[in-house]
Design a protein around this motif. Structure first.
Motif, short mmCIF file in Angstrom:
data_model
loop_
_atom_site.label_atom_id
_atom_site.label_comp_id
_atom_site.label_asym_id
_atom_site.label_seq_id
_atom_site.Cartn_x
_atom_site.Cartn_y
_atom_site.Cartn_z
N THR A 195 7.10 11.30 16.17
CA THR A 195 6.39 10.17 16.08
C THR A 195 6.89 9.04 15.19
OG1 THR A 195 4.99 11.09 14.25
CG2 THR A 195 4.13 11.44 16.53
N LEU A 196 6.43 8.01 15.31
CA LEU A 196 6.81 7.04 14.36
C LEU A 196 5.82 6.04 13.67
CD1 LEU A 196 9.65 5.62 13.72
CD2 LEU A 196 9.28 4.21 15.59
N ALA A 197 6.05 5.76 12.33
CA ALA A 197 4.95 5.00 11.71
C ALA A 197 5.19 3.53 11.95
CB ALA A 197 4.78 5.11 10.27
N PHE A 198 4.18 2.74 12.73
CA PHE A 198 4.79 1.30 13.19
C PHE A 198 3.68 0.31 13.08
CE2 PHE A 198 7.62 -1.40 16.00
CZ PHE A 198 8.57 -1.44 15.08
N GLN B 207 0.48 5.67 13.59
CA GLN B 207 1.58 6.59 14.01
C GLN B 207 1.68 6.69 15.71
OE1 GLN B 207 0.32 10.51 12.68
NE2 GLN B 207 2.08 11.32 13.25
N GLN C 177 -0.40 1.51 8.99
CA GLN C 177 0.39 1.45 10.17
C GLN C 177 -0.12 2.48 11.30
OE1 GLN C 177 3.85 2.69 7.76
NE2 GLN C 177 5.02 0.93 8.61
N PHE D 259 3.33 8.09 19.22
CA PHE D 259 4.46 9.21 19.76
C PHE D 259 5.26 8.61 20.57
CE2 PHE D 259 5.44 12.06 23.19
CZ PHE D 259 5.40 13.45 22.46
N ASP E 30 -1.34 1.48 22.96
CA ASP E 30 -2.55 2.39 22.92
C ASP E 30 -2.34 3.91 23.64
OD1 ASP E 30 -3.89 0.38 21.93
OD2 ASP E 30 -5.01 -0.40 23.95
N LYS F 50 -1.67 14.36 22.05
CA LYS F 50 -1.05 13.10 22.63
C LYS F 50 0.10 13.37 23.78
CE LYS F 50 -2.22 9.46 22.07
NZ LYS F 50 -3.16 8.50 22.68
N GLU G 50 -2.58 16.72 16.52
CA GLU G 50 -3.03 15.40 17.22
C GLU G 50 -1.56 14.93 18.15
OE1 GLU G 50 -5.44 12.37 14.86
OE2 GLU G 50 -5.15 14.12 13.38
N LEU H 271 0.16 12.44 27.96
CA LEU H 271 0.88 11.49 28.50
C LEU H 271 1.77 12.08 29.95
CD1 LEU H 271 2.79 10.06 25.38
CD2 LEU H 271 1.54 8.85 27.10
N LYS I 58 0.81 -1.18 0.08
CA LYS I 58 -0.02 0.00 -0.04
C LYS I 58 1.09 1.26 -0.07
CE LYS I 58 -4.03 1.96 2.32
NZ LYS I 58 -4.56 2.71 1.16
N HIS J 194 0.27 5.62 23.28
CA HIS J 194 0.90 6.51 22.49
C HIS J 194 0.48 6.60 21.19
CE1 HIS J 194 3.68 5.70 26.09
NE2 HIS J 194 4.31 6.64 25.63
N LYS J 195 -0.57 5.76 20.64
CA LYS J 195 -0.82 5.70 19.42
C LYS J 195 -1.80 7.10 19.15
CE LYS J 195 -4.52 3.75 16.56
NZ LYS J 195 -5.30 2.48 16.28
N VAL J 196 -1.19 7.81 18.13
CA VAL J 196 -1.80 9.12 17.61
C VAL J 196 -2.97 8.99 16.66
CG1 VAL J 196 -1.27 11.26 16.40
CG2 VAL J 196 0.25 10.28 17.94
N THR J 197 -2.61 8.08 15.61
CA THR J 197 -3.80 7.58 14.73
C THR J 197 -3.55 6.60 13.89
OG1 THR J 197 -5.00 8.70 12.84
CG2 THR J 197 -2.85 9.33 12.99
N ILE K 84 3.14 6.57 -0.30
CA ILE K 84 2.90 7.00 0.82
C ILE K 84 3.97 6.39 1.69
CG2 ILE K 84 0.63 8.02 1.04
CD1 ILE K 84 -0.23 5.25 2.21
N LEU L 16 -2.61 5.30 10.26
CA LEU L 16 -2.09 6.33 9.09
C LEU L 16 -2.82 5.36 7.72
CD1 LEU L 16 1.75 6.49 9.58
CD2 LEU L 16 -0.08 8.43 9.61
N PRO L 17 -2.71 5.91 6.41
CA PRO L 17 -3.47 5.40 5.26
C PRO L 17 -2.84 4.12 5.00
CG PRO L 17 -2.80 7.65 4.86
CD PRO L 17 -2.63 7.40 6.28
N MET M 153 3.06 12.16 8.11
CA MET M 153 2.77 12.28 9.81
C MET M 153 3.07 13.65 10.31
SD MET M 153 4.55 8.93 11.39
CE MET M 153 6.06 9.21 11.09
#
Ligand code: SF4
Lengths: 209, 473
Positions: B158-161, B25, B23, B27, B12, A195, A191, A199, A172, B14-17, A178, B19-20, A185
């Motif tokens: 942040t990081l995509a994971f 995102q 994955q 924190f 949970d 977050k 957002e 925390l 994808k 740390h999860k921001v959102t 992407i 992603l398309p 990001m």
């Protein structure tokens, strides 16, 4: 501040192949640590597989990356657990700068595959028999084209099309363009800040900045 | 899917959102950086005219290339000097705290984070270094990332994971005398394989883990990645809180400690948590483990025989055969008596204070074998300072060890500390890959720090439990 970047869509990669045989080829073999003492990735290509390609006196050893017939190849065919070991992104960077655009293998170490994705390099998998056949075919047809269709999860070579697997998220990301996650990001900065505020361990000064 | 584990809870929180790409995102609560993998990422930021989003959640040190003997500037080696200057420039420009060698706080990134109280339960911690899993010992969710991900974290915080599965590895029983955390993790990797953990995060639990101090837990989490698991963790408990309480971070802010403790307690795995897989190993049966090959999964108990490649699964046979050729070992032999040229006591796996103390107990009053060059490289300047004050340096030096300054050193041979030719090294580090210690013909045997000390004395791989008059309790 502009974070607008154009991320190319990677749907296809094609080119002639280069077989790299052996299981568990770790990133120390792909790029020995002593070549990492650099502050940019430029010029890493010539050090790809260095210790497998050269002896102590810098004489060439037998290795596909040294062979004339593979010099223009861009699709690498590897066996299992390729890229294990150190997380160094220098490894895919070195391969990319040598000329590799796509890798087909039996399996990949996870961090290595992730690092490849961040560069837009697909890591496509197939079973060991399929891989060995493909490696043998490349050996006999070093100048023939291999077409990797990331979207359809197929590889076409020598007039034949075979099914391969591309990890869903990877597919994808590549196909939709992407895979460069920074821009993606950054657009959620609001957002992210929220977050941070939620925390408990993040200091108020950060949370309110 | 796992549920109610520390991993799920920290994820949970740390999860921001999503992603398309599918994955999540996440924190990032602490971003550790060092000189080898960060400069390129700062370069990418500059190319795009982006700034560091959360410099105050970022911390830098220098470890891989730093010389461990003469540290006067400029460093003798140009490339080392260049990387160091680049890092100095980057942290100065971005306003990032830097444990540099003049601070007295410098050291291997995975030693200094916990030491300074930066590493805490329930944080997401990343670093461009695969052994970031070490920090999981505190109940943090910690993993190594690549340079493009460093760029992401610098630019966005942040990081995509993708979320992974959780495997609980329970070590029951009590470890016997002479058996250490290092042996536990080498055993786990040799049983489950170097790829066994791919797609998993490891939760280490059970009596043998709970009774370990934080340093032992760090040694175990450190090598999660050698077993293929991106991260490994131990649920926080009183041992964890005791460590945290005495770090500068919480000494300076005792009220913070009280404030955060409920959070730390809340993120520990629930008693009825669900796991994707559970593996149980009887810790009381373990003996000191050493590697015979060129992957950390090629380990055996000191009294066990080296396996014949043909007895291994097909995909491991050819790796084993090559490894045995490289190491010059034969199936059916044990590793005991294997000749050693170098003894290296160091690395982020085993160069903390208790490691150096245990090693010193073995070498005290003995002499390093004439044919062995032996070195101790403390994991950080603080470890070094305390060890020197305790007299450990004198013990090692009198026995014939070299005592060095803090850094990664011969763990990967990026500075001047390297194996030469086909030297065989008894090493307390975590990787025995061909070429890892600076010479492509070099041979590395991984083992626990007391075993390294014993090998230095006898000049061969030795069962430390059989050395006369040593107290292993
Ligand atoms: S000590 Fe070794 S494993 Fe640890 S961070 Fe340094 S080079 Fe990496």
């Amino acid at each position: 501040m502009s974070d607008e970047v154009d991320i190319p869509e990677v749907t296809h990669e094609s080119g002639s192949g280069v077989p790299i045989e052996g299981n568990d080829i770790d990133t120390d073999q792909i790029i020995p640590a002593r070549f990492m003492k650099v502050v940019t990735f430029d010029g890493l290509g010539e050090f790809a597989f260095f210790d497998l390609r050269f002896d102590d006196d810098d004489n060439q050893k037998e290795h596909p990356f040294n062979e004339e017939r593979y010099q223009d190849s861009s699709v690498m065919v590897v066996n299992s657990n390729f890229g294990c070991g150190s997380s160094r992104e220098h490894a895919p960077q070195a391969l990319m700068r040598w000329g590799i655009d796509a890798i087909i293998g039996e399996s990949f170490a996870e961090i290595f595959a992730g690092n490849c994705l961040a560069l837009g390099i697909p890591t496509v998998t197939a079973d060991s028999e399929t891989i060995q056949e493909l490696q043998a075919w490349v050996d006999e047809n070093p100048n023939e084209e291999i077409d990797v269709d990331i979207e359809a999860e197929t590889v076409t070579y020598g007039g034949e099309t075979i099914d391969v697997t591309v990890d869903d998220a990877q597919r994808k990301a590549l196909v939709d363009g992407i895979w460069d996650t920074t821009a993606l990001m950054k657009s959620n900065a609001g957002e992210v800040q929220k977050k941070a505020e939620e925390l408990p361990y993040v200091d108020d000064s950060t949370a309110s900045s | 899917m796992s549920e109610g584990t520390l991993y799920d809870k920290v994820w949970d929180r740390h999860k921001v959102t999503t992603l398309p790409t599918g994955q999540d995102q996440l924190f990032v609560g602490l971003h550790l950086i060092h000189e080898v993998t960060s400069p390129q990422a700062f370069g990418m930021l500059e190319e795009r005219d982006l700034e560091v989003a959360y410099p105050e959640l970022t911390h830098a040190t220098v470890d891989h290339i730093v010389p461990t003997s003469d540290q006067s500037r400029p460093y003798e080696e140009d490339s080392a000097e260049e990387m160091m200057s680049e890092l100095e420039q980057n942290v100065r420009d971005a306003g990032i705290d830097f444990s540099d060698p003049n601070s007295g706080d410098q050291g291997i990134v995975h030693v200094i984070g916990p030491e300074q109280g930066l590493t805490q339960p329930g944080k997401t911690i990343v670093c461009g270094d695969s052994h970031t899993s070490t920090h999981g010992a505190f109940g943090a969710l910690a993993f190594g990332i690549g340079t493009s991900q460093i760029r992401d974290v610098l630019a966005t915080g942040t990081l995509a994971f993708e979320k992974q599965k959780v495997r609980k590895i329970e070590i029951t029983g009590e470890l016997s005398d002479g058996v250490e955390a290092k042996d536990v993790i080498l055993e786990i990797i040799s049983r489950l394989g170097t790829e066994g953990g791919v797609g998993y995060v490891y939760e280490y639990a059970g009596e043998a883990i709970e009774s370990l101090g934080m340093e032992g837990r760090m040694s175990i989490c450190n090598m999660s990645i050698e077993g293929g698991a991106r991260a490994g963790y131990v649920n926080p408990d009183e041992t964890t809180y005791e460590w945290l309480e005495q770090t500068d971070h919480f000494q300076e802010n005792p009220e913070k400690f009280e404030e955060l403790k409920p959070y730390w307690e809340s993120i520990a795995s629930d008693d009825d948590a669900e796991y994707d897989d559970v593996v149980t190993i009887d810790g009381s049966e373990l003996e000191p483990v050493v590697t015979w090959g060129t992957t950390p999964g090629q380990g055996i108990g000191i009294s066990e025989e080296i396996p014949a490649p043909e007895d291994l699964p097909a995909d491991k046979a050819d790796t084993a055969e090559r490894a045995q050729e490289h190491m010059r070992v034969e199936p059916g032999e044990t590793m005991e008596g294997y000749d050693i040229d170098v003894a290296f006591l160091g690395s982020c796996t085993n160069a903390r204070l208790p490691d150096l103390r245990r090693g010193a107990e073995i070498v005290e009053g003995r002499q390093v074998d004439d044919d062995v060059r032996a070195l101790v490289v403390p994991g950080s300047q603080r470890v070094q300072e305390t060890a020197e004050a305790e007299g450990l340096k004198d013990i090692y030096e009198e026995a014939g060890f070299e005592w060095r300054n803090a850094g990664c050193s011969m763990c990967l041979g990026m500075n001047e500390d390297q194996l030469e030719g086909d030297e065989a090294c008894a090493s307390s580090s975590n990787r025995n890959f061909v070429g890892r210690q600076g010479s492509k013909d070099g041979r590395t045997v991984l083992m626990n720090p007391r075993m390294v000390a014993a090998a230095a004395i006898t000049g061969e791989v030795t069962d430390v439990r059989e050395l006369k008059e040593v107290n292993l309790a």
